[in-house]
Write an enzyme that holds these catalytic residues in place. Structure first.
Site, PDB file in Angstrom:
ATOM      1  N   GLU A  42       0.796  -1.230   0.000  1.00 49.19           N
ATOM      2  CA  GLU A  42       0.000   0.000   0.000  1.00 49.19           C
ATOM      3  C   GLU A  42       0.822   1.271   0.000  1.00 49.19           C
ATOM      4  O   GLU A  42       0.516   2.211   0.734  1.00 49.19           O
ATOM      5  CB  GLU A  42      -0.945  -0.034   1.204  1.00 49.19           C
ATOM      6  CG  GLU A  42      -0.258   0.045   2.586  1.00 49.19           C
ATOM      7  CD  GLU A  42       0.170  -1.284   3.186  1.00 49.19           C
ATOM      8  OE1 GLU A  42       0.422  -2.238   2.422  1.00 49.19           O
ATOM      9  OE2 GLU A  42       0.255  -1.378   4.422  1.00 49.19           O
ATOM     10  N   HIS A  46      -6.078   0.445   2.627  1.00 47.92           N
ATOM     11  CA  HIS A  46      -4.971   0.877   3.496  1.00 47.92           C
ATOM     12  C   HIS A  46      -4.781   2.400   3.462  1.00 47.92           C
ATOM     13  O   HIS A  46      -4.129   2.957   4.356  1.00 47.92           O
ATOM     14  CB  HIS A  46      -3.661   0.227   3.062  1.00 47.92           C
ATOM     15  CG  HIS A  46      -3.384  -1.112   3.692  1.00 47.92           C
ATOM     16  ND1 HIS A  46      -3.380  -1.315   5.049  1.00 47.92           N
ATOM     17  CD2 HIS A  46      -3.062  -2.311   3.128  1.00 47.92           C
ATOM     18  CE1 HIS A  46      -3.057  -2.590   5.295  1.00 47.92           C
ATOM     19  NE2 HIS A  46      -2.864  -3.217   4.145  1.00 47.92           N
ATOM     20  N   GLU A  57      -5.455  -2.910  -0.943  1.00 46.21           N
ATOM     21  CA  GLU A  57      -4.389  -1.899  -0.869  1.00 46.21           C
ATOM     22  C   GLU A  57      -4.978  -0.486  -0.835  1.00 46.21           C
ATOM     23  O   GLU A  57      -4.458   0.397  -0.151  1.00 46.21           O
ATOM     24  CB  GLU A  57      -3.396  -2.054  -2.027  1.00 46.21           C
ATOM     25  CG  GLU A  57      -2.743  -3.441  -2.144  1.00 46.21           C
ATOM     26  CD  GLU A  57      -2.185  -4.017  -0.850  1.00 46.21           C
ATOM     27  OE1 GLU A  57      -1.841  -3.251   0.053  1.00 46.21           O
ATOM     28  OE2 GLU A  57      -2.118  -5.263  -0.748  1.00 46.21           O
ATOM     29  N   ASP A  71       8.221  -9.725  10.543  1.00 44.81           N
ATOM     30  CA  ASP A  71       7.650 -10.564   9.503  1.00 44.81           C
ATOM     31  C   ASP A  71       6.877 -11.762  10.062  1.00 44.81           C
ATOM     32  O   ASP A  71       5.945 -12.262   9.443  1.00 44.81           O
ATOM     33  CB  ASP A  71       8.810 -11.118   8.662  1.00 44.81           C
ATOM     34  CG  ASP A  71       8.582 -10.886   7.192  1.00 44.81           C
ATOM     35  OD1 ASP A  71       8.074  -9.802   6.859  1.00 44.81           O
ATOM     36  OD2 ASP A  71       8.909 -11.786   6.405  1.00 44.81           O
ATOM     37  N   GLU A  95      -3.867  -4.443   9.311  1.00 46.81           N
ATOM     38  CA  GLU A  95      -4.347  -5.467   8.378  1.00 46.81           C
ATOM     39  C   GLU A  95      -5.775  -5.951   8.654  1.00 46.81           C
ATOM     40  O   GLU A  95      -6.543  -6.180   7.723  1.00 46.81           O
ATOM     41  CB  GLU A  95      -3.377  -6.641   8.335  1.00 46.81           C
ATOM     42  CG  GLU A  95      -1.982  -6.259   7.827  1.00 46.81           C
ATOM     43  CD  GLU A  95      -1.942  -5.681   6.410  1.00 46.81           C
ATOM     44  OE1 GLU A  95      -2.919  -5.851   5.644  1.00 46.81           O
ATOM     45  OE2 GLU A  95      -0.931  -5.036   6.076  1.00 46.81           O
ATOM     46  N   TYR A 135      -4.634 -10.409   9.971  1.00 42.45           N
ATOM     47  CA  TYR A 135      -5.529 -10.191   8.839  1.00 42.45           C
ATOM     48  C   TYR A 135      -6.948 -10.684   9.115  1.00 42.45           C
ATOM     49  O   TYR A 135      -7.913  -9.919   9.052  1.00 42.45           O
ATOM     50  CB  TYR A 135      -5.001 -10.942   7.608  1.00 42.45           C
ATOM     51  CG  TYR A 135      -3.795 -10.299   6.960  1.00 42.45           C
ATOM     52  CD1 TYR A 135      -3.926  -9.515   5.831  1.00 42.45           C
ATOM     53  CD2 TYR A 135      -2.518 -10.479   7.483  1.00 42.45           C
ATOM     54  CE1 TYR A 135      -2.823  -8.923   5.225  1.00 42.45           C
ATOM     55  CE2 TYR A 135      -1.407  -9.896   6.896  1.00 42.45           C
ATOM     56  CZ  TYR A 135      -1.568  -9.113   5.764  1.00 42.45           C
ATOM     57  OH  TYR A 135      -0.485  -8.520   5.185  1.00 42.45           O
TER      58      TYR A 135
HETATM   59  N1  BES Z   1       1.034  -4.346   3.810  1.00 43.93           N
HETATM   60  C1  BES Z   1       0.828  -5.646   3.294  1.00 43.93           C
HETATM   61  C2  BES Z   1       2.096  -6.320   2.857  1.00 43.93           C
HETATM   62  C3  BES Z   1       3.149  -6.483   3.941  1.00 43.93           C
HETATM   63  C4  BES Z   1       2.811  -6.779   5.247  1.00 43.93           C
HETATM   64  C5  BES Z   1       4.466  -6.361   3.614  1.00 43.93           C
HETATM   65  C6  BES Z   1       3.807  -6.910   6.215  1.00 43.93           C
HETATM   66  C7  BES Z   1       5.452  -6.497   4.566  1.00 43.93           C
HETATM   67  C8  BES Z   1       5.121  -6.773   5.879  1.00 43.93           C
HETATM   68  C9  BES Z   1      -0.177  -5.638   2.135  1.00 43.93           C
HETATM   69  O1  BES Z   1      -1.198  -4.713   2.281  1.00 43.93           O
HETATM   70  C10 BES Z   1      -0.846  -6.978   2.101  1.00 43.93           C
HETATM   71  O2  BES Z   1      -1.483  -7.308   3.056  1.00 43.93           O
HETATM   72  N2  BES Z   1      -0.714  -7.710   1.006  1.00 43.93           N
HETATM   73  C11 BES Z   1      -1.315  -9.009   0.829  1.00 43.93           C
HETATM   74  C12 BES Z   1      -2.531  -8.930  -0.057  1.00 43.93           C
HETATM   75  C13 BES Z   1      -3.836  -8.797   0.626  1.00 43.93           C
HETATM   76  C14 BES Z   1      -4.971  -8.885  -0.391  1.00 43.93           C
HETATM   77  C15 BES Z   1      -4.081  -9.732   1.770  1.00 43.93           C
HETATM   78  C16 BES Z   1      -0.336  -9.889   0.100  1.00 43.93           C
HETATM   79  O3  BES Z   1       0.660  -9.385  -0.400  1.00 43.93           O
HETATM   80  O4  BES Z   1      -0.566 -11.089   0.041  1.00 43.93           O
HETATM   81 ZN    ZN Z   2      -2.557  -5.283   3.832  1.00 40.25          ZN
END
Ligand code: BES
Ligand code: ZN
Length: 614
Positions: A283, A311, A308, A385, A330, A393
Site C-alpha cells: 500500500e 490501506h 491496498e 515478519d 491489516e 488479517y
Molecule cells: N502491507 C501488506 C504487505 C506487507 C505486510 C508487507 C507486512 C510487509 C510486511 C499488504 O497490504 C498486504 O497485506 N498484502 C497481501 C494482499 C492482501 C490482499 C491480503 C499480500 O501481499 O498477500
Molecule cells: Zn494489507
C-alpha cells in the site's frame, strides 16, 4: 574514524567509538530511534540509481524537531555505507554506528549542531540491501531494460534510507532521483507520467507518512490513465492488460469514500511490478505496488486492489504504532476491503470471499503457537515478519465483523468514519483503540477476549454461502465417484469463478490419487490454467499425489514468479518428503537469484539452507 576532534568529549567515548561497539539500548520495539527526544519531520532524498554498482548513492537530508535538550539524533540503518554527516552548510558532524543487532541493523547516532535543525547524511546502499531488488533485463517482463523496486515494510526502509524506522514516527518527504535516461522513476509520492530526457525526477509527499511507506521503482514504465485521479504504471507489454483488469478502480475509490470518508492522498495509482515482487500488493501511498499474478484476465483477483486502496485509511492514515499492533493495519484493511467488494460486486460475491477467508484462518490457526494467535502480538526480539499470519488479517477481520453484527451496520460505520477522522495521520496502539472503542461504542461483548487470548472466541461470525456449499457438494460428488464431466454438467462449472475453483480444489486437502488427478485434469485443464490462484492450489495437489504431468508446471511456476504467498506452501509441501526436498532444492537453486530477499529468507529456512550452504 569519523569523529572530528572538536566533538570528542572524553577518552571513554573515543575508545568506544573507535571500535564502533557502542550498544545503544532500544527504546522502541524494532527501532533504535528515540523520537520523544528528537523526531525526524521531513526527509529529502537526493539519490543516483547506479544499476552497474547496484547502489543508491547520494544524500539524505533530515529535518528534525528537538523535543528535549538531547543532543543526539538516533537513526536506524542496516548495511548502509555512511560517508559523511554534515550540516546543510557543510560543517561536518560527529557520528557513530553502534553495535549491530540481528535483523535490526545498527543505530546511527549523530551529534546535532548547536544551531539549525537539518543534517545531511552522505551515504550509499549496498548491493545486498534487503529492501531493494535489482533486476537484470532478463528478469523483467519485457527483457529490454533493468528494473529496480523497493519493499520497505516492515523494517527494511533502513536498508536504503537512514531514518527513524518505526511506524510511530511520521515525516513528509521530497526526493530528486537520477536514473538512466531511458527509464522512469516513481515513488510513494507525487509522480511523473512521462519520461524526462535527463533521467532526473522530482517527487513530493506532503502528507506525513511512516518510514515503511517509503518506496521507489525504476524501469521501462508506461503510464495509462484509469480515471480522473487514478492510473496504472507497468512495463509496455503489461499496461493494456492491467488497464482492463483494473477497470473498477475509480468505483472502488468512490465506494471507499462513501463508507469511511474522503481519500486524503490526491491520486491513487497502481504499478505492476515484474513477477518477482514478493507480495500480492503493498500500500505505498498514492502508488500501490502490485504483483502481475493478479492479472487473471477476468478481473477475479481485484480484491487485492480493494485491499491496498483500503490501506489509504487503515494503515496509511491511522497507523499501527508498533508491529505488535499490526492487526490495526491489516485486520481493519481486510474488513474495509470486504466492504468495498460488497459495495461493488454485491453481498453474495463478498460472502464467498469471506468464507474462503474463514476457511484459511481455521486452517492456519491450527499450526500457530497459542501466543501468536492473540490479536495483540508479541514480536519482541523477533522478526516483525513473523506477525504476517492470518491472525492480524483474518482474526482481525472477524473481530471487526463481530462488532458490526452486534451494533448494526449504521452505528458501526459511523463509529469507523469518526475513528479515521479523529486519528488521521497519527499512530494508534491496540490499547488506544480499545479505549476509544470503550468510550464510543456501546457493545456488550468481551472485546478483550479477542485481543488478549488465543484462538477464535465462540462469538466469531459464521459465514454460510450457498454458492460455496454447492461447490463443496460438487467436490463430494467427485469423491463419491461422479465423473468430472457429470460434475461439470450438474454444477454448471462453466460459470464458476476463481473462488469457486479455489474452494473446489481446497476440498481435496485429504489428497487425491493419480487417477483422480488425471481425470480432473482431463476435464478441467488445471495444469494448463493461467490463473495464479488456481495454479497454486492445483500444484499443492500435484505435489501431494506425485502427479507427474504437473511437475513441469510446478517448476515453471516456482521459477516464473516470486510471490511468497505462493512459494512458501509449495516449497513446504515439497520439503515434506526426501525426494520432494531434492526436487525443491534443485528448482530453488535455479529460481533463487530471481527472488526478492523477503522471499529467499523464508524459503532458505524452509529448505534448511544457512549462509554457508545456499
Ligand atoms: N502491507 C501488506 C504487505 C506487507 C505486510 C508487507 C507486512 C510487509 C510486511 C499488504 O497490504 C498486504 O497485506 N498484502 C497481501 C494482499 C492482501 C490482499 C491480503 C499480500 O501481499 O498477500
Ligand atoms: Zn494489507
Amino acid at each position: 574514524m569519523n569523529l572530528k576532534p572538536r566533538h570528542l568529549y572524553g577518552f571513554a567515548f573515543v575508545i568506544v567509538a573507535f571500535f564502533n561497539m557502542t550498544a545503544y539500548p532500544q527504546q522502541l520495539p524494532h527501532s533504535f530511534a528515540r523520537p520523544h527526544e528528537v523526531a525526524v519531520t521531513h526527509l529529502h532524498l537526493d539519490l543516483q540509481v547506479d544499476f552497474d554498482a547496484r547502489r543508491l548513492v547520494g544524500a539524505a537530508t533530515l529535518t528534525v524537531d528537538r523535543r528535549t535538550d538531547a543532543s543526539r539524533l538516533f537513526l536506524d540503518t542496516n548495511g548502509l555505507d555512511i560517508a559523511k554527516v554534515a550540516t546543510v552548510h557543510g560543517t561536518e558532524l560527529a557520528w557513530e554506528l553502534g553495535q549491530e543487532v540481528a535483523k535490526l541493523g545498527r543505530p546511527l547516532a549523530i551529534e546535532l549542531p548547536a544551531a539549525g535543525d537539518q543534517v545531511v547524511i552522505s551515504y550509499s546502499s549496498r548491493p545486498t540491501a534487503e529492501a531493494v531488488q535489482w533486476l537484470t533485463p532478463a528478469q523483467t517482463t519485457d527483457k529490454q531494460h533493468p528494473f529496480l523496486f523497493t519493499q520497505s515494510q516492515a523494517i527494511l526502509a533502513r536498508t536504503w534510507v537512514p531514518c527513524q524506522d518505526t511506524p510511530a514516527v511520521r515525516m513528509t518527504y521530497s526526493a530528486k532521483i537520477q536514473v538512466p535516461p531511458q527509464l522512469l522513476a516513481v515513488m510513494s509520492a507525487s509522480n511523473p507520467q512521462v519520461k524526462t530526457a535527463t533521467g532526473i525526477y522530482h517527487f513530493e509527499m506532503k502528507q506525513p507518512i511512516p518510514s515503511y511507506l517509503l518506496a521507489l521503482a525504476v524501469g521501462d514504465l508506461e503510464f495509462h490513465q484509469l480515471g480522473s485521479r487514478s492510473g496504472v504504471y507497468a512495463e509496455p507489454s503489461v499496461v493494456k492488460k492491467a488497464v482492463w483488469e483494473l477497470q473498477d478502480t475509480e468505483r472502488m475509490i468512490a465506494a471507499a469514500e462513501t463508507l469511511y470518508g474522503p481519500y486524503r492522498w490526491e491520486r491513487y495509482d497502481v504499478i505492476f511490478l515484474p513477477s518477482s515482487f514478493p507480495f500480492g500488493g503493498m500500500e505505498n501511498p498514492r502508488l500501490t505496488f502490485a504483483t502481475p499474478t493478479i492479472l487473471a484476465g477476468d478481473r477475479s483477483l481485484v480484491a487485492l486492489i480493494a485491499h491496498e486502496l483500503a490501506h489509504s485509511w487503515s494503515g496509511n492514515l491511522v497507523t499501527n504504532a508498533t508491529w505488535n499492533d499490526f492487526w490495526l493495519n491489516e485486520g481493519f484493511t481486510v474488513y474495509f476491503e470486504q466492504r468495498i467488494m460488497e459495495a461493488i460486486y454485491g453481498r453474495d460475491y463478498a460472502e464467498m470471499l469471506a468464507r474462503l477467508t474463514l476457511d484459511g484462518l481455521l486452517d492456519e490457526i491450527k499450526d500457530l503457537k497459542a501466543r501468536d494467535t492473540w490479536l495483540k502480538l508479541d514480536l519482541a526480539n523477533r522478526n516483525p515478519d513473523d506477525g504476517m499470519t492470518a491472525i492480524a488479517y483474518d482474526k482481525g477481520y472477524f473481530f471487526l465483523r463481530m462488532l458490526e453484527e452486534k451494533v448494526g451496520r449504521e452505528t458501526w460505520d459511523a463509529f469507523l468514519r469518526t475513528y479515521f477522522e479523529t486519528f488521521a495521520f497519527q499512530s494508534m496502539t491496540t490499547e488506544g483503540f480499545l479505549k476509544y472503542l470503550d468510550e464510543h461504542l456501546k457493545v456488550e461483548v468481551d472485546v478483550r477476549a479477542w485481543v488478549y487470548s488465543p484462538g477464535l472466541p465462540d462469538n466469531c461470525p459464521v459465514v454460510e454461502t450457498e454458492e460455496l456449499a454447492r461447490v463443496a457438494a460438487a467436490a463430494a460428488a467427485f469423491l463419491g465417484g461422479k465423473s468430472p464431466a457429470e460434475i461439470s454438467e450438474a454444477f454448471q462449472t462453466k460459470d464458476w469463478t476463481t473462488h469457486h475453483w479455489n474452494h473446489f480444489l481446497r476440498s481435496f486437502k485429504g489428497g487425491l490419487t493419480i487417477d483422480q488427478m488425471t481425470r480432473l485434469d482431463a476435464e478441467f485443464k488445471f495444469t494448463a490454467s493461467g490463473n495464479s490462484e488456481i495454479t497454486h492450489d492445483w500444484l499443492l495437489l500435484v505435489i501431494g499425489a506425485g502427479y507427474e504431468p504437473g511437475m513441469q508446471k510446478l517448476e515453471a511456476f516456482l521459477t516464473g514468479q516470486g510471490r511468497r504467498k505462493f512459494l512458501k506452501p509449495l516449497y513446504e509441501a515439497l520439503a515434506k518428503t526426501d525426494t520432494g526436498l531434492v526436487v525443491a532444492k534443485r528448482i530453488y537453486e535455479q529460481a533463487r537469484p530471481g527472488y526478492h530477499a523477503v522471499s529467499t529468507q523464508t524459503i532458505d529456512t524452509i529448505l534448511g539452507l544457512n549462509d554457508d550452504d545456499k
